[in-house]
Design an enzyme around this catalytic site. Structure first.
Site, PDB file in Angstrom:
ATOM      1  N   THR A 152       0.846  -1.192   0.000  1.00 41.77           N
ATOM      2  CA  THR A 152       0.000   0.000   0.000  1.00 41.77           C
ATOM      3  C   THR A 152       0.885   1.247   0.000  1.00 41.77           C
ATOM      4  O   THR A 152       2.115   1.156   0.030  1.00 41.77           O
ATOM      5  CB  THR A 152      -0.924   0.002   1.225  1.00 41.77           C
ATOM      6  N   TYR A 153       0.236   2.414  -0.013  1.00 38.68           N
ATOM      7  CA  TYR A 153       0.947   3.690  -0.104  1.00 38.68           C
ATOM      8  C   TYR A 153       2.015   3.793   0.982  1.00 38.68           C
ATOM      9  O   TYR A 153       1.754   3.487   2.151  1.00 38.68           O
ATOM     10  CB  TYR A 153      -0.052   4.838   0.023  1.00 38.68           C
ATOM     11  N   ILE A 154       3.215   4.209   0.592  1.00 39.11           N
ATOM     12  CA  ILE A 154       4.380   4.107   1.475  1.00 39.11           C
ATOM     13  C   ILE A 154       4.658   5.363   2.295  1.00 39.11           C
ATOM     14  O   ILE A 154       5.562   5.362   3.129  1.00 39.11           O
ATOM     15  CB  ILE A 154       5.638   3.749   0.667  1.00 39.11           C
ATOM     16  N   ARG A 155       3.902   6.422   2.070  1.00 35.34           N
ATOM     17  CA  ARG A 155       4.101   7.648   2.851  1.00 35.34           C
ATOM     18  C   ARG A 155       2.902   7.851   3.759  1.00 35.34           C
ATOM     19  O   ARG A 155       1.876   8.388   3.363  1.00 35.34           O
ATOM     20  CB  ARG A 155       4.320   8.844   1.925  1.00 35.34           C
TER      21      ARG A 155
ATOM     22  N   HIS B 160      -4.235   7.638   4.860  1.00 35.70           N
ATOM     23  CA  HIS B 160      -3.819   6.348   4.319  1.00 35.70           C
ATOM     24  C   HIS B 160      -3.637   5.334   5.440  1.00 35.70           C
ATOM     25  O   HIS B 160      -3.351   5.687   6.585  1.00 35.70           O
ATOM     26  CB  HIS B 160      -2.506   6.491   3.543  1.00 35.70           C
TER      27      HIS B 160
END
Length: 225
Positions: free
Chosen positions: A73-76, A119
């Protein structure tokens, strides 16, 4: 020297034995900062390298037989939250591969109130794509980082590790010695993921021999540094 001389001629007795069960909880899934920290400690990755490789995993990797797949999934993100769908998939995987007693309904929340929660935490997009099954499709760095993310997330949904610990006090006159040891009773999340902790030293100590309170012991010697 006075103390050593005193001890050399003294008698030794087991003054007390304390046995207890101790549990260790799994860590939350990765945020960006905790991923960078763990990758540095375990993989010797720089922050720049961690972000570069995790970006590759997020954007997609050509997986044999499945095409291009975004593996994480989104890393930030600063959040440790995960979706109910992701939790359900993890629980199903744990039950199938480890057993029901390894499942736990762990809920993680951020301690800081100013966290951006847009997120989820960093997790595998599909938990069934275990690192070993797609290893040949990944570079060495991609495989190592994906495995770190995959195992951390799976462990976060597993039961506590349980240890039997024993602490012993040995008396000789006015002097007192302490020894402790711990043995694994139930592996829980450590079946897939192990984190370096300050108390790891206790878990790695040699087991103590069978002892009873009031037992007289014989001095073998002193280890001096």
């Amino acid at each position: 020297d006075r103390v050593l001389t005193d001890l050399a001629g003294g008698s030794y007795q087991v003054a007390a034995i304390v046995r207890r069960e101790r549990q260790r909880k799994p860590f939350a899934p990765f945020t960006t900062s905790s991923l960078q920290q763990d990758a540095a400690n375990k993989l010797n990755f720089t922050t720049k390298k961690t972000m570069m490789v995790s970006q590759q995993l997020y954007e997609g990797v050509e997986v044999k037989g499945a095409g291009t797949v975004g593996l994480v999934t989104y890393i930030r993100t600063d959040s440790v939250r995960i979706s109910e769908e992701a939790k359900a998939m993890a629980h199903a995987y744990i039950e199938e591969n480890f057993g029901k007693n390894y499942i736990a309904n762990n809920i993680y929340t951020n301690k800081k109130k100013d966290i951006q929660d847009a997120h989820e935490a960093i997790r595998p997009s599909n938990i069934t794509l275990d690192p070993e099954s797609i290893k040949e499709s990944l570079t060495k760095d991609q495989y190592n980082l994906y495995k770190l993310i995959w195992t951390r997330f799976l462990a976060s949904q597993m039961a506590n590790a349980v240890y039997d610990s024993v602490a012993v006090e040995i008396a000789s006159g006015v002097h007192e010695f302490r020894a402790s040891a711990s043995s694994l009773k139930f592996s829980g999340y450590t079946a897939v993921y192990e984190e370096a902790r300050d108390d790891d030293k206790e878990e790695k100590t040699s087991p103590l021999p069978p002892l009873t309170e009031g037992q007289t012991l014989e001095l073998q010697g002193f280890d001096e540094e």
